[in-house]
Motif scaffolding. Sequence first.
Motif, PDB file in Angstrom:
ATOM      1  N   PHE A  84       0.614  12.319  26.776  1.00 44.19           N
ATOM      2  CA  PHE A  84      -0.035  12.803  27.980  1.00 44.19           C
ATOM      3  C   PHE A  84      -0.667  14.171  27.811  1.00 44.19           C
ATOM      4  O   PHE A  84      -0.176  15.015  27.043  1.00 44.19           O
ATOM      5  CB  PHE A  84       0.987  12.883  29.128  1.00 44.19           C
ATOM      6  CG  PHE A  84       1.368  11.541  29.679  1.00 44.19           C
ATOM      7  CD1 PHE A  84       2.359  10.782  29.075  1.00 44.19           C
ATOM      8  CD2 PHE A  84       0.730  11.040  30.802  1.00 44.19           C
ATOM      9  CE1 PHE A  84       2.714   9.544  29.580  1.00 44.19           C
ATOM     10  CE2 PHE A  84       1.076   9.797  31.313  1.00 44.19           C
ATOM     11  CZ  PHE A  84       2.068   9.052  30.700  1.00 44.19           C
ATOM     12  N   GLY A  85      -1.745  14.387  28.563  1.00 45.79           N
ATOM     13  CA  GLY A  85      -2.295  15.719  28.685  1.00 45.79           C
ATOM     14  C   GLY A  85      -1.446  16.538  29.639  1.00 45.79           C
ATOM     15  O   GLY A  85      -0.493  16.029  30.251  1.00 45.79           O
ATOM     16  N   SER A  86      -1.805  17.807  29.793  1.00 43.80           N
ATOM     17  CA  SER A  86      -1.008  18.728  30.604  1.00 43.80           C
ATOM     18  C   SER A  86      -1.349  18.658  32.078  1.00 43.80           C
ATOM     19  O   SER A  86      -0.681  19.282  32.906  1.00 43.80           O
ATOM     20  CB  SER A  86      -1.197  20.155  30.098  1.00 43.80           C
ATOM     21  OG  SER A  86      -2.575  20.478  30.061  1.00 43.80           O
ATOM     22  N   GLY A  87      -2.367  17.876  32.432  1.00 43.61           N
ATOM     23  CA  GLY A  87      -2.683  17.696  33.840  1.00 43.61           C
ATOM     24  C   GLY A  87      -3.697  18.692  34.370  1.00 43.61           C
ATOM     25  O   GLY A  87      -3.868  19.790  33.826  1.00 43.61           O
ATOM     26  N   ARG A 113      14.638  13.717  39.783  1.00 43.03           N
ATOM     27  CA  ARG A 113      14.571  15.180  39.718  1.00 43.03           C
ATOM     28  C   ARG A 113      15.945  15.742  39.405  1.00 43.03           C
ATOM     29  O   ARG A 113      16.902  15.484  40.116  1.00 43.03           O
ATOM     30  CB  ARG A 113      14.045  15.740  41.026  1.00 43.03           C
ATOM     31  CG  ARG A 113      12.561  15.519  41.232  1.00 43.03           C
ATOM     32  CD  ARG A 113      12.044  16.235  42.457  1.00 43.03           C
ATOM     33  NE  ARG A 113      12.573  15.674  43.695  1.00 43.03           N
ATOM     34  CZ  ARG A 113      13.099  16.400  44.675  1.00 43.03           C
ATOM     35  NH1 ARG A 113      13.172  17.710  44.575  1.00 43.03           N
ATOM     36  NH2 ARG A 113      13.548  15.822  45.756  1.00 43.03           N
ATOM     37  N   ARG A 131       4.018  20.474  37.762  1.00 40.84           N
ATOM     38  CA  ARG A 131       2.591  20.724  37.523  1.00 40.84           C
ATOM     39  C   ARG A 131       2.235  20.699  36.035  1.00 40.84           C
ATOM     40  O   ARG A 131       1.361  21.439  35.571  1.00 40.84           O
ATOM     41  CB  ARG A 131       2.162  22.053  38.159  1.00 40.84           C
ATOM     42  CG  ARG A 131       2.098  21.980  39.673  1.00 40.84           C
ATOM     43  CD  ARG A 131       0.993  21.058  40.114  1.00 40.84           C
ATOM     44  NE  ARG A 131       0.973  20.873  41.561  1.00 40.84           N
ATOM     45  CZ  ARG A 131       1.351  19.751  42.144  1.00 40.84           C
ATOM     46  NH1 ARG A 131       1.772  18.717  41.431  1.00 40.84           N
ATOM     47  NH2 ARG A 131       1.297  19.629  43.449  1.00 40.84           N
ATOM     48  N   LYS A 132       2.958  19.857  35.278  1.00 41.18           N
ATOM     49  CA  LYS A 132       2.654  19.650  33.866  1.00 41.18           C
ATOM     50  C   LYS A 132       2.608  18.161  33.602  1.00 41.18           C
ATOM     51  O   LYS A 132       3.096  17.353  34.389  1.00 41.18           O
ATOM     52  CB  LYS A 132       3.727  20.298  32.979  1.00 41.18           C
ATOM     53  CG  LYS A 132       3.804  21.807  33.082  1.00 41.18           C
ATOM     54  CD  LYS A 132       2.583  22.462  32.497  1.00 41.18           C
ATOM     55  CE  LYS A 132       2.712  23.977  32.523  1.00 41.18           C
ATOM     56  NZ  LYS A 132       1.477  24.643  32.038  1.00 41.18           N
ATOM     57  N   GLY A 133       2.012  17.768  32.477  1.00 41.73           N
ATOM     58  CA  GLY A 133       2.007  16.376  32.098  1.00 41.73           C
ATOM     59  C   GLY A 133       3.348  15.946  31.534  1.00 41.73           C
ATOM     60  O   GLY A 133       4.120  16.774  31.048  1.00 41.73           O
ATOM     61  N   PRO A 134       3.666  14.661  31.589  1.00 43.17           N
ATOM     62  CA  PRO A 134       4.933  14.172  31.020  1.00 43.17           C
ATOM     63  C   PRO A 134       4.975  14.370  29.500  1.00 43.17           C
ATOM     64  O   PRO A 134       3.970  14.187  28.818  1.00 43.17           O
ATOM     65  CB  PRO A 134       4.916  12.676  31.374  1.00 43.17           C
ATOM     66  CG  PRO A 134       3.990  12.557  32.542  1.00 43.17           C
ATOM     67  CD  PRO A 134       2.943  13.602  32.298  1.00 43.17           C
ATOM     68  N   PHE A 150      -3.188  16.011  41.631  1.00 41.34           N
ATOM     69  CA  PHE A 150      -2.908  16.342  40.231  1.00 41.34           C
ATOM     70  C   PHE A 150      -3.347  15.144  39.397  1.00 41.34           C
ATOM     71  O   PHE A 150      -2.875  14.027  39.618  1.00 41.34           O
ATOM     72  CB  PHE A 150      -1.409  16.608  40.078  1.00 41.34           C
ATOM     73  CG  PHE A 150      -1.013  17.210  38.757  1.00 41.34           C
ATOM     74  CD1 PHE A 150      -0.105  16.567  37.921  1.00 41.34           C
ATOM     75  CD2 PHE A 150      -1.512  18.436  38.354  1.00 41.34           C
ATOM     76  CE1 PHE A 150       0.279  17.120  36.714  1.00 41.34           C
ATOM     77  CE2 PHE A 150      -1.134  19.006  37.147  1.00 41.34           C
ATOM     78  CZ  PHE A 150      -0.236  18.345  36.326  1.00 41.34           C
ATOM     79  N   ILE A 162      -3.861  13.380  35.639  1.00 46.42           N
ATOM     80  CA  ILE A 162      -3.294  13.426  34.286  1.00 46.42           C
ATOM     81  C   ILE A 162      -3.931  12.330  33.449  1.00 46.42           C
ATOM     82  O   ILE A 162      -4.161  11.216  33.946  1.00 46.42           O
ATOM     83  CB  ILE A 162      -1.762  13.198  34.296  1.00 46.42           C
ATOM     84  CG1 ILE A 162      -1.078  14.100  35.312  1.00 46.42           C
ATOM     85  CG2 ILE A 162      -1.163  13.449  32.909  1.00 46.42           C
ATOM     86  CD1 ILE A 162       0.416  13.822  35.461  1.00 46.42           C
ATOM     87  N   GLN A 177       9.100  15.714  32.725  1.00 44.83           N
ATOM     88  CA  GLN A 177       7.930  16.326  33.341  1.00 44.83           C
ATOM     89  C   GLN A 177       8.350  17.563  34.123  1.00 44.83           C
ATOM     90  O   GLN A 177       9.099  17.470  35.101  1.00 44.83           O
ATOM     91  CB  GLN A 177       7.197  15.336  34.262  1.00 44.83           C
ATOM     92  CG  GLN A 177       5.897  15.904  34.823  1.00 44.83           C
ATOM     93  CD  GLN A 177       5.136  14.919  35.695  1.00 44.83           C
ATOM     94  OE1 GLN A 177       5.691  13.982  36.231  1.00 44.83           O
ATOM     95  NE2 GLN A 177       3.827  15.149  35.831  1.00 44.83           N
ATOM     96  N   GLY A 203      10.908   8.418  38.729  1.00 48.12           N
ATOM     97  CA  GLY A 203      11.378   9.715  38.251  1.00 48.12           C
ATOM     98  C   GLY A 203      12.615  10.186  38.987  1.00 48.12           C
ATOM     99  O   GLY A 203      12.777   9.925  40.192  1.00 48.12           O
TER     100      GLY A 203
END
Lengths: 116, 112
Positions: free
Chosen positions: A107-110, B107, B41-44, A91, A93, B38, B105
Amino acid sequence: GAVVSQHPSWVICKSGTSVKIECRSLDFQATTMFWYRQFPKQSLMLMATSNEGSKATYEQGVEKDKFLINHASLTLSTLTVTSAHPEDSSFYICSAHPGARSEKLFFGSGTQLSVL
Amino acid sequence: QKEVEQDPGPLSVPEGAIVSLNCTYSNSAFQYFMWYRQYSRKGPELLMYTYSSGNKEDGRFTAQVDKSSKYISLFIRDSQPSDSATYLCAMSAGNYGQNFVFGPGTRLSVLP
């Protein structure tokens, strides 16, 4: 708030091909952009720092010939994974810094890259 | 000693609970402190931004910085299932984004 757009969100490619990932700051100029790699359940690992108009600075252990970074304008940086192999699956980013306005990173969405 | 330490969790709480997330750090030069959320599967996403010591509140979120103890906290009141994510602390000495340091991080799962 500041918006960073990253494309594509996910990409699947064959081993040996190259993949380009774009990172755009939509509503601010970013003199500096950063590229990270993130493995599942792990934190961000900085790969390189990209400054507009100059060569990127790579972190130790990151192959600059494999991960080509171009920061041609104040709103766009690209990461090209050249001759991708399955171990490059990860992944990715990007983040952008708005310069003297603040010390915030956006940040971008990755991008999830899967190399078959 | 790592530069930033953060309990990775996982942390599970019931809906409506108050959540406390913490980071400790060793570099006294850090002046800027942030919390990012976060989703998988997304950006922070930047949640809270604080300069130097003190408290900052934004809706259900409160960030606290104690530079004397090198300790920062994020409190989430009336937690919701939509708060389930990984929370990253980040800090910087202030160099236009250079030398940001992120915690590993925590969770968080908020159970309905």
